[in-house]
Every structure is written in C-alpha cells, then in structure tokens.
Design a protein around this motif. Structure first.
Motif, PDB file in Angstrom:
ATOM      1  N   GLY A 203      26.848   6.976 -19.742  1.00 35.62           N
ATOM      2  CA  GLY A 203      27.095   5.588 -19.386  1.00 35.62           C
ATOM      3  C   GLY A 203      26.167   5.027 -18.336  1.00 35.62           C
ATOM      4  N   PHE A 204      25.139   5.756 -17.948  1.00 41.10           N
ATOM      5  CA  PHE A 204      24.199   5.223 -16.954  1.00 41.10           C
ATOM      6  C   PHE A 204      22.866   5.949 -17.073  1.00 41.10           C
ATOM      7  CE2 PHE A 204      25.613   9.030 -14.869  1.00 41.10           C
ATOM      8  CZ  PHE A 204      24.529   9.450 -14.115  1.00 41.10           C
ATOM      9  N   ASN A 205      21.839   5.331 -16.529  1.00 45.06           N
ATOM     10  CA  ASN A 205      20.530   5.961 -16.385  1.00 45.06           C
ATOM     11  C   ASN A 205      19.814   5.307 -15.212  1.00 45.06           C
ATOM     12  OD1 ASN A 205      17.314   5.776 -17.266  1.00 45.06           O
ATOM     13  ND2 ASN A 205      18.249   7.774 -17.638  1.00 45.06           N
ATOM     14  N   VAL A 206      19.202   6.152 -14.390  1.00 42.37           N
ATOM     15  CA  VAL A 206      18.405   5.678 -13.263  1.00 42.37           C
ATOM     16  C   VAL A 206      17.059   6.388 -13.333  1.00 42.37           C
ATOM     17  CG1 VAL A 206      18.184   5.518 -10.763  1.00 42.37           C
ATOM     18  CG2 VAL A 206      20.430   5.274 -11.822  1.00 42.37           C
ATOM     19  N   PHE A 207      15.989   5.650 -13.259  1.00 41.56           N
ATOM     20  CA  PHE A 207      14.678   6.294 -13.240  1.00 41.56           C
ATOM     21  C   PHE A 207      13.719   5.482 -12.375  1.00 41.56           C
ATOM     22  CE2 PHE A 207      14.092   3.305 -16.727  1.00 41.56           C
ATOM     23  CZ  PHE A 207      12.767   2.902 -16.600  1.00 41.56           C
ATOM     24  N   GLY A 208      12.664   6.147 -11.953  1.00 37.83           N
ATOM     25  CA  GLY A 208      11.665   5.488 -11.121  1.00 37.83           C
ATOM     26  C   GLY A 208      10.292   6.094 -11.322  1.00 37.83           C
ATOM     27  N   PHE A 209       9.275   5.309 -11.030  1.00 43.45           N
ATOM     28  CA  PHE A 209       7.883   5.760 -11.106  1.00 43.45           C
ATOM     29  C   PHE A 209       7.153   5.306  -9.847  1.00 43.45           C
ATOM     30  CE2 PHE A 209       8.962   6.109 -15.540  1.00 43.45           C
ATOM     31  CZ  PHE A 209       8.177   7.159 -16.011  1.00 43.45           C
ATOM     32  N   ALA A 210       6.258   6.144  -9.383  1.00 38.43           N
ATOM     33  CA  ALA A 210       5.388   5.786  -8.263  1.00 38.43           C
ATOM     34  C   ALA A 210       3.980   6.252  -8.589  1.00 38.43           C
ATOM     35  CB  ALA A 210       5.873   6.428  -6.970  1.00 38.43           C
ATOM     36  N   SER A 211       2.980   5.479  -8.164  1.00 42.72           N
ATOM     37  CA  SER A 211       1.595   5.837  -8.473  1.00 42.72           C
ATOM     38  C   SER A 211       0.672   5.415  -7.347  1.00 42.72           C
ATOM     39  CB  SER A 211       1.149   5.183  -9.792  1.00 42.72           C
ATOM     40  OG  SER A 211       1.121   3.774  -9.665  1.00 42.72           O
ATOM     41  N   TYR A 212      -0.468   6.087  -7.302  1.00 40.56           N
ATOM     42  CA  TYR A 212      -1.517   5.754  -6.335  1.00 40.56           C
ATOM     43  C   TYR A 212      -2.861   5.982  -7.008  1.00 40.56           C
ATOM     44  CZ  TYR A 212      -4.789   6.233  -2.445  1.00 40.56           C
ATOM     45  OH  TYR A 212      -5.869   6.103  -1.608  1.00 40.56           O
ATOM     46  N   LYS A 213      -3.777   5.033  -6.816  1.00 44.07           N
ATOM     47  CA  LYS A 213      -5.123   5.163  -7.373  1.00 44.07           C
ATOM     48  C   LYS A 213      -6.127   4.642  -6.366  1.00 44.07           C
ATOM     49  CE  LYS A 213      -7.047   2.416 -10.415  1.00 44.07           C
ATOM     50  NZ  LYS A 213      -7.497   1.693 -11.620  1.00 44.07           N
ATOM     51  N   LYS A 214      -7.209   5.388  -6.197  1.00 44.07           N
ATOM     52  CA  LYS A 214      -8.289   4.975  -5.302  1.00 44.07           C
ATOM     53  C   LYS A 214      -9.613   5.080  -6.048  1.00 44.07           C
ATOM     54  CE  LYS A 214     -10.544   5.985  -0.880  1.00 44.07           C
ATOM     55  NZ  LYS A 214     -10.547   6.857   0.331  1.00 44.07           N
ATOM     56  N   THR A 215     -10.398   4.005  -5.982  1.00 44.12           N
ATOM     57  CA  THR A 215     -11.710   3.974  -6.622  1.00 44.12           C
ATOM     58  C   THR A 215     -12.759   3.622  -5.582  1.00 44.12           C
ATOM     59  OG1 THR A 215     -10.758   3.285  -8.740  1.00 44.12           O
ATOM     60  CG2 THR A 215     -13.118   2.931  -8.436  1.00 44.12           C
ATOM     61  N   ASP A 216     -13.825   4.415  -5.524  1.00 44.34           N
ATOM     62  CA  ASP A 216     -14.914   4.150  -4.586  1.00 44.34           C
ATOM     63  C   ASP A 216     -15.757   2.981  -5.068  1.00 44.34           C
ATOM     64  OD1 ASP A 216     -14.048   6.356  -3.169  1.00 44.34           O
ATOM     65  OD2 ASP A 216     -15.533   7.714  -4.048  1.00 44.34           O
ATOM     66  N   ASN A 217     -16.431   2.361  -4.129  1.00 45.80           N
ATOM     67  CA  ASN A 217     -17.322   1.251  -4.494  1.00 45.80           C
ATOM     68  C   ASN A 217     -18.608   1.775  -5.136  1.00 45.80           C
ATOM     69  OD1 ASN A 217     -18.341   2.266  -1.922  1.00 45.80           O
ATOM     70  ND2 ASN A 217     -19.677   0.482  -1.932  1.00 45.80           N
ATOM     71  N   ILE A 218     -19.286   0.892  -5.841  1.00 45.48           N
ATOM     72  CA  ILE A 218     -20.650   1.126  -6.329  1.00 45.48           C
ATOM     73  C   ILE A 218     -21.511   0.075  -5.650  1.00 45.48           C
ATOM     74  CG2 ILE A 218     -22.194   1.155  -8.326  1.00 45.48           C
ATOM     75  CD1 ILE A 218     -19.793   1.846 -10.064  1.00 45.48           C
ATOM     76  N   ASN A 219     -22.423   0.516  -4.815  1.00 41.75           N
ATOM     77  CA  ASN A 219     -23.214  -0.472  -4.081  1.00 41.75           C
ATOM     78  C   ASN A 219     -24.459  -0.875  -4.866  1.00 41.75           C
ATOM     79  OD1 ASN A 219     -25.545   1.186  -3.309  1.00 41.75           O
ATOM     80  ND2 ASN A 219     -24.162   2.230  -1.880  1.00 41.75           N
ATOM     81  N   GLY A 220     -25.140  -1.894  -4.345  1.00 43.90           N
ATOM     82  CA  GLY A 220     -26.234  -2.511  -5.075  1.00 43.90           C
ATOM     83  C   GLY A 220     -27.450  -1.643  -5.271  1.00 43.90           C
ATOM     84  N   SER A 221     -27.542  -0.520  -4.549  1.00 48.10           N
ATOM     85  CA  SER A 221     -28.711   0.352  -4.689  1.00 48.10           C
ATOM     86  C   SER A 221     -28.426   1.571  -5.554  1.00 48.10           C
ATOM     87  CB  SER A 221     -29.182   0.805  -3.300  1.00 48.10           C
ATOM     88  OG  SER A 221     -28.179   1.575  -2.658  1.00 48.10           O
ATOM     89  N   GLN A 222     -27.210   1.683  -6.103  1.00 44.84           N
ATOM     90  CA  GLN A 222     -26.822   2.887  -6.838  1.00 44.84           C
ATOM     91  C   GLN A 222     -26.968   2.762  -8.355  1.00 44.84           C
ATOM     92  OE1 GLN A 222     -22.858   3.392  -5.068  1.00 44.84           O
ATOM     93  NE2 GLN A 222     -23.609   5.158  -3.921  1.00 44.84           N
ATOM     94  N   ARG A 223     -27.510   1.651  -8.833  1.00 40.39           N
ATOM     95  CA  ARG A 223     -27.765   1.498 -10.260  1.00 40.39           C
ATOM     96  C   ARG A 223     -29.168   0.943 -10.446  1.00 40.39           C
ATOM     97  NH1 ARG A 223     -24.117   4.179  -9.948  1.00 40.39           N
ATOM     98  NH2 ARG A 223     -22.101   4.185 -11.050  1.00 40.39           N
TER      99      ARG A 223
END
Length: 892
Positions: A203-223
C-alpha cells in the motif's frame, strides 16, 4: 521546392525511427489505462491521433549520455538549443533550453511528470534543462505537435515531458568517468537511488535519487580548430590603443603590434581574444528527488514529490577591457611624442569632474584639455571569471483515482528558480582604475610600477552582481470518463474536463553596491530592478469520439484568462483512422499562443554592446568610407509592457504502417505558422537595412555628432545607441516531414534493434519586423543561424545473454555560411558513438564507450553572432572531440 536528397530520403523512408508501439493491440481487458502526453483522457491505445516519440533512458545512458542537454541532440525535431556553452560571455546564467522546430525555446513546453516547472529566472523564457533530475528519469515523451488546447501557453512548437519512475524498490548506485582524448573537459558523475515498499501489496512506496556531476572546462588554447580563423577582434589591448576621435587609433608597438595576442589588422593593433575564451565552461550539478505514493484504496492513490537541483557554471573570458578612460597631458604615461595627438584638443568636457572622491583618490579629478581616450585590457588582474549558481525546487502533491465513473487527477505544486551571478575573478573597481589611468599611476603601455601594481590589486573585486527569482504556484485538476457509444462504433466516446489556476512572480535585482563598482566592465546598472506578477485561470475540455470502428475524431478546447493582458481561446481537432491493424492514418489542426513572459513585459532597461562589428549607417553609409565603419556599438535592451501574445496555427498529417511484426514505419507532415512573434529586431537587420527600410531608422539614436557610442558611456549626454526594446515582430512559417520507425531482428547471436529518427524541413522563413521582408533560413545561415534541411539519428542496439553493445550516428546537413562570399558552405556534421556492455553478475552492469569515435571537429563557419570565436558554432556542434567513458551500475 528544394530538391530532396534522394539518399537521405530513401534511408529515412526505409528504416524510419522513434519508438512506436505495435499497431496491433492485445485484448484491452488485460491492459492498464494510461495518460499519454498531449491528451487528458486515460486510454489503453497509446498510439494517439497526434505524433508522440517515446525515448527510453536506459538506451541513452548506455550510449554515454549524462545530461538532459545531450538528450536534445537525439531529437531531430529539435533544431537548435541554447546550451551551457553559450553562457560564456553572455547573461544566460548557464541555462540550457530546447527549441523544437527552431521557432524559439520559449515555444517548447517542458514538463516533469506532466506538470510545469518554473522557467529560468534570468529571462523567464523556458525551464533550464540542467535542472531536470537526470538520475530519476525513466522515459521522455515528445509531442511533436502544438498543444495549447490542453496545456495553454508555450506549447506552440511541441511538448517534452520528462517522466520519472512511479515506484522503485532496492538500491542502485552508478559511477561514471569521461575522459576526452584532448585536454580539458573531463567528467565525473555518481548517482544513487533507494526505494522501499510495494504499492500493490503493502500500500505504499517511497524512493529517492541523488546525483552529482562535475565537468572540467575546455579553454580556448586546448583545441587546434581554434586557430582556423582570426576572430574576436577588439580595440582594447595590452599595450593599450589610444585615440582622440575614435576614428584614428594608435599603439606604441605599431606596426609590429607585439602585445599579448595582438595582431596588426589593416594598420591597427587589435587583440585576438579566442585563446582567452572557454569553449566549454566548468560545471557542477547536484540533484536530488524524493517521491512517495500511498494507496488509500483501489480507487485513490496519494502522492508527494519533491526535487531540488543546484547547477554551478563557471566561465572564463578575456580580461576586462577598459575603453574610453582618459589620460591627461602632463602625466607620465601621456603619449605626447605622437605628432598626431593634439595637447590642446578640447571636446567640451574639459575641466568637468570625471570621478567622485574615493578612499584611494580623495580629491576630485578634472579632465584637462588635450586628454586622450585609452583602450586598455587589464591583464594584471587576469581573466574574467564568472560563476552562475542556479537553484531549482519543486514540491508536488497529487491525488489520482476514480469516483462516480470518472478517472480523476488533482495536483498542486510550488516551483521556484533562483539564479545568482557571481564575479569570482578578474574584475575591478572601475572608478579606481579610471582614476589610476587618469593620474598616471597605472601604465597602460607597459610594465607596472609598484604603485600601479598595488592599485590594481586593491581595485580587484569579487562578489555577487545580480540575482533573479521566479516562482510558480499551480493547482490543476482534470477528470475523464466514457460517455457512451453514440455511433455504435464498438467503443465508447470519452470526455475529459479540466481546470487550472497558476500564479507567477518574477524579480531580477542588481546588488547595487557591488554593481556600481563594476558597471563599466559588466554593463549592469546598479539600480537595475525588474519585477512583476500575474494570475492565470483556465478551463479546458477534450472529447474523443469513435465515429466508426476504424475512425476516431478528437476535439479539444481551452480558455485561458491572464490578469495582465487578457484572454485566449484555442481549439484543436484531430483524427485517428485505422482501417486495418497494420495501418494507421492520423492528423490534427490547432491554434496556439504564447503569453509574453514577466521578464519580457517588465525587464529593466540595460545597455550593452552589439554582438559583432557593424558600420554606423549614418556616418558610414556604404560600409567602407566615413567614420565608425567597423565597431561594436551600444544597444539598449528593455522589456515592453505593451506586448501582445504570440499566436499560431499548426497542422499535422501522418501515416504509420507495420508491414511485419517487428517493423514499424511512419511519416508525419507538420506545419507551424506564427504571427506577432516577440523579440528584438535583430542587429543584422537594423544595420544592414537602415536605408532600404525607413521604418528602421526610428531605432537609431545617435549623439549630437551623429555617432553611436563604442564605449560604455550610456546613458548620458554623449550616448549614441540603437534601440532593441522587445516588441511584436513579423511572422514565421515553417513546415516539413518527420520520418519514424524501428525494426527488431532476433538472431542466433542475439537481438538487434535498429532505429532512425529523421526530420526534413521544407520551409522556414520569417520576418525581422512587422510587414518586413521574408528571410529564409533552411539550409542557410539566414540572419541569426541556420535551420538544418536534414537531421538523422541512427541507432543500433544489440543484446545477447550478459553482453550488449551498439552505436549511434548523428547527422546534420550542411548549409550556406554567414558570409558566403568569404566562405560559401558549412559542411555537414556527422558524429558516431559506440559502446559495449557486460553483466558479469546479475547485480552489476559495466559499460564502456567512445563518443565522437572519429574525432570530428566542429565544421568551420565564419559566423560572428556568438561571443565564442574560433570558426565554430556552439549551438550545433560540440568542442569536446573524441571522448572515452566508463559506467558501472550496481543494483541490490
């Protein structure tokens, strides 16, 4: 009509794509009724009269997708999107938006579990896709048709409904790591979920999600592709340029122009900024969701859902340009040895106080006759760093059930979005730096003395510049039921009725004390404040009427009343004709509207620069001779309380066929016509059509000398600017075809699923201003960006026992470039992703893959509309290049 690409059309028509359910239906008594995006009626047959694409998240995650922004690249009905990379050098707050059919992100309605969320508070145009709780998404339903008759405003181009799991039991943990082959852009991600309770048995359900994401920058001299073109030219250099008339510019290093990233361009020293501008910003996203369901009885389920997301986007651009500050005669760095500089030059402002007293300079300073303007860039304080923090929360309470023969759903929600803009490096107190230049403490032409270095260090500032908050309170309810088999079709007609109340609030405020110190370098007025609120009431109904056993007709109607501009009524009529179980015809016609956002109505006036270099049509009418023939000028941006809603008409007509059990094919024609579109007249149109269209001349406000300001002296007596206040513009017309279908092959070595989404745009044309000329953007840059003639996404998934794999190929057709004389054609852009999966034990799944397998660089384009240069367009291509990734998921 444009001639079809025969190969593309043949492939699309043969395989087609999206995830269509089989047309043949099982015994309806064994199937559960569901609500499909685009309808308020609970039904068994999910293949409705309107085209809906269903995207399964499991497949996307295997192919390396880690964000909702990346999901948009898998939808061919999405022409372009404002993405996180475009926050570099802009005021978007790091937001990412979807734009179905290319008619504007503000005309694509984004839902979470069928309910609205708050729009991005910076401009109120649309919800930020980065705020969707990615880890909790189970599937995405994309309605490729207008739906204002059901959802109201914003649904002109279509609807994207992100649907999370309804219940979950157990524990799941996923970790991922993405490593580009080239420097920069690494991504780390982790998400975890838990769930307890069985809704049916307990007669019930409880659930949860948590997330974390980190992305480094790409600067103008790296391509390396950043070196394909000299772009991002600016007069503000180090060593500085200087002038007395803004027509002739001098530099102590001429003709060599030996400063930092400075080049000689037509006898003038200009800095080339791409090396200092990020290609991709640094991002961090935290997200969490908690959902609970309580089965009160077989006819009533209560639900509560809360989610919160925080996104941090950090951008880097070239150091602050200080253009238009003065150097007085007699100070140590005054360029008096230049014979072209007159020490007696006086433009009328001589002797006037230039700066108020400060702690650093307690005595008022006066500008002397013969001063020069200096255009200097503050390299000592480093690159400008800005961090945008975006916080989104929603609390949703629901009740779903059945009573008195009606299936009903009631929901109430509170939504809040807050965006804060922080300056975290490279900025300084403009008054202190201006005084330092004026008094000869700062050396704009060479190395700093100890006093100059100390002043610059003391002037450095970090702090919050401005913040914006948007809130939405929403209550809605709808109910549906069968009302009888009126035409003896063997199925009962179904009726749905609904009501909605919504209250919206918006505010955008500058932090005045801090903003006053960096006004010159940011353009944000210290007294900037915009706010507004509104109430919305709505009634709607939908009737699905079986006329024959094989034919259904559905009609819907919605009435919306707004407290701030009036009301709108929008009908929709659609049909579904299935003469045999393997063949389905469908079509629809509807009207739609988009109410002006609170930001568009009440946005505060603000001055900024043009995006690119233009010729002042007053002083340089031929673009080559005269003064101000190539410069970035001041423009005024502002909301407009007199805006009217945008209005639209939409039509679809399609066919779905299932020639074999494991094969489904479909094609849908779509058409959208829009009038009274809201926006600012594009700068390209204003500057290039000044003489041809006299009605455009009213938007030019030159100063007494006929000049437009190229420095930040607006507002003021010497301000010359171009007015880009928001207004109702001209019309937009677009139409095309969506091809869709999938095929499954069961073999001795596993099951193969093939799919291909394809969109062909036959027409896309628009008017820049009311009753203006028509601009075509299909297969050409137009004036603000291309609309791709063809887009394809082809995917193959394979599964055999504990192993799996697949690949995805994405294609965008080429187009005529921004300046076809200099560069005729931007080539097509194709990327390929591959992946493999293995489950060594039942609870563990491993995925490895490569995105952009062939390391395809963004195609070269000479557009200059975006702040980022380097000959690429971040709206349509990814700067990352080849990237390797690994994912591990453990379920318990």
């Amino acid at each position: 009509m444009y001639k079809l690409n025969a190969v593309s059309l043949a492939v699309a028509a043969t395989i087609a794509a999206a995830t269509f359910p089989a047309l043949a239906q099982s015994d309806s008594s064994t199937l559960e009724k569901v609500v499909v995006t685009g309808s308020a009626i609970k039904r068994i047959d999910a293949e409705t009269a309107v085209p809906v694409t269903v995207v399964k998240m499991d497949d996307l995650r295997k192919s390396g997708v880690t964000s909702v922004e990346q999901i948009m690249a898998n939808l061919t009905s999405v022409q372009s999107s404002t993405n996180t990379a475009q926050s570099i050098g802009s005021s978007s707050g790091g937001a990412s938006f979807a734009d179905m059919r290319g008619i504007g992100a503000d005309k694509t309605l984004v839902l979470l579990n069928g309910q609205r969320i708050a729009n991005n508070a910076v401009d109120g145009s649309a919800p930020d896709l980065n705020m969707i709780p990615f880890a909790a998404i189970e599937r995405i339903e994309v309605l490729r048709d207008g739906a204002s008759s059901l959802y109201g405003t914003d649904a002109i181009g279509g609807v994207i409904n992100f649907i999370t799991k309804t219940s979950f039991q157990g524990i799941t943990v996923t970790g991922g790591y993405d490593s580009p082959q080239h420097a920069g852009g690494k991504t780390r991600s982790v998400n975890a979920g838990f769930g307890y309770g069985d809704l049916e048995s307990q007669g019930f359900n409880v659930f949860g999600f948590a997330s974390y994401k980190k992305t480094d920058n790409i600067n103008g001299s790296q391509r390396d592709f950043n070196k394909r073109v000299v772009g991002g030219l600016s007069y503000s250099t180090d060593p500085a340029n200087y002038t007395q008339d803004f027509e002739h510019y001098y530099n102590p290093t001429l003709p060599d122009c030996s400063g930092t990233q400075v080049k000689n361009v037509n006898g003038e020293c200009r800095i080339v900024t791409p090396a200092f501008v990020d290609f991709q910003p640094k991002t961090e996203v935290y997200s969490g969701m908690l959902k609970g369901s309580l089965l009160v009885n077989k006819d009533l389920t209560l639900g509560a859902e809360v989610f919160a997301t925080r996104s941090k986007v950090t951008t880097l651009v070239a150091p602050v340009p200080y253009g238009g500050y003065y150097i007085n005669p007699g100070t140590q760095y005054y360029p008096g040895t230049n014979p072209n500089i007159s020490p007696t030059f006086d433009d009328g402002s001589a002797g006037a106080p230039a700066f108020a007293p400060t702690s650093a300079f307690p005595n008022p300073v006066s500008v002397q006759p013969g001063f020069v303007y200096v255009l200097w860039r503050d390299f000592p304080n480093g690159l400008r760093e800005q961090m945008n923090q975006n916080d989104q929360q929603r609390l949703l309470l629901t009740a779903d059930g059945a009573a008195l023969g009606w299936d009903y759903s009631v929901a109430t929600s509170y939504n809040r979005n807050k965006v804060q803009q922080f300056l975290t490096g490279g900025y300084g107190d403009g008054d202190m730096i201006g005084e330092g230049l004026l008094e000869g403490v700062i050396n704009p032409f060479g190395e700093q003395t100890a006093a100059g270095t100390k002043l610059l260090q003391d002037a450095a500032l970090n702090g919050r510049l401005q913040h914006a908050t948007g809130t939405v309170y929403n209550v809605n309810a709808h109910a549906s039921r069968e009302v009888g088999d009126w035409f003896n079709a063997g199925r009962a007609a179904q009726l749905a009725l609904g009501v909605e109340f919504r209250r919206e609030k918006f505010s955008s405020v500058a932090d005045s004390e801090f903003a006053s110190k960096v006004e010159v370098s940011t353009g944000v007025a210290p007294d900037s404040r915009a706010e507004g609120s509104r109430r919305v009431y709505a009634l709607y109904g939908e009737l699905n009427l079986p006329v024959f056993k094989s034919l259904d007709i559905t009609g819907s109607l919605r009435y919306d009343k707004y407290s701030d501009f009036g009301s709108s009524t929008n009908p929709k009529l659609s049909f579904r004709f299935q003469p045999m179980k393997e063949l389905l015809f469908r079509g629809s016609a509807s009207t739609g509207f988009r109410a002006p956002t609170l930001y568009e109505l009440y946005g505060n006036p603000a001055f900024t620069n043009t995006a690119g270099n233009y010729a002042n049509p007053i002083t340089c009418p031929d673009g080559e001779t005269g003064s101000q023939c190539s410069a970035q000028f001041q423009v005024l941006n502002s909301g407009n309380a007199n805006l009217k809603p945008e209005k639209s008409q939409s039509q679809t007509l399609g066919v779905v066929v299932q020639p074999a059990t494991n094969l489904s094919l479909g094609v849908d024609f779509w058409s959208v016509r829009l009038k009274d579109s809201i926006g600012a007249i594009p700068q390209f149109a204003l500057f290039n059509n000044y003489a041809a269209y006299p009605q455009l001349q009213q938007y030019f406000h030159p100063n007494a000398s006929g000049q437009l300001s190229v420095i930040s002296n607006c507002p003021g007596a010497n301000c010359g600017y171009v007015d880009q206040t928001l207004q109702n513009l001209g019309k937009v017309r677009t139409n095309g075809l969506d091809f869709s279908g999938q095929y499954r092959a069961n073999t001795a070595v596993g099951a193969f699923d093939f799919s291909l989404n394809s969109t062909y745009v036959n027409k896309y044309e628009f008017q820049d201003f009311k009753n203006g000329y028509w601009v075509s953007a299909v297969g050409q840059y137009g004036e603000s960006g291309p609309v791709f003639r063809w887009q394809h996404n082809f995917a193959t998934n394979w599964h055999y026992n504990d192993f799996g794999g697949g690949f995805v190929v994405r294609y965008k057709s080429g187009y005529v470039d921004f300046d076809p004389k200099a560069h005729p054609l931007v080539p097509s852009y194709t990327t390929t992703d591959v992946y493999g999966t293995w489950s060594p034990v039942k609870a563990l799944q491993l995925t490895v893959g490569v995105r952009n397998l062939f390391d395809r660089d963004p195609p070269f384009t000479n557009q200059t509309d975006l702040f980022q240069a380097g000959g690429w367009d971040s709206r349509y291509a990814d700067a990352t290049g080849r990237a390797y990734y690994i994912r591990a998921t453990y379920n318990y």
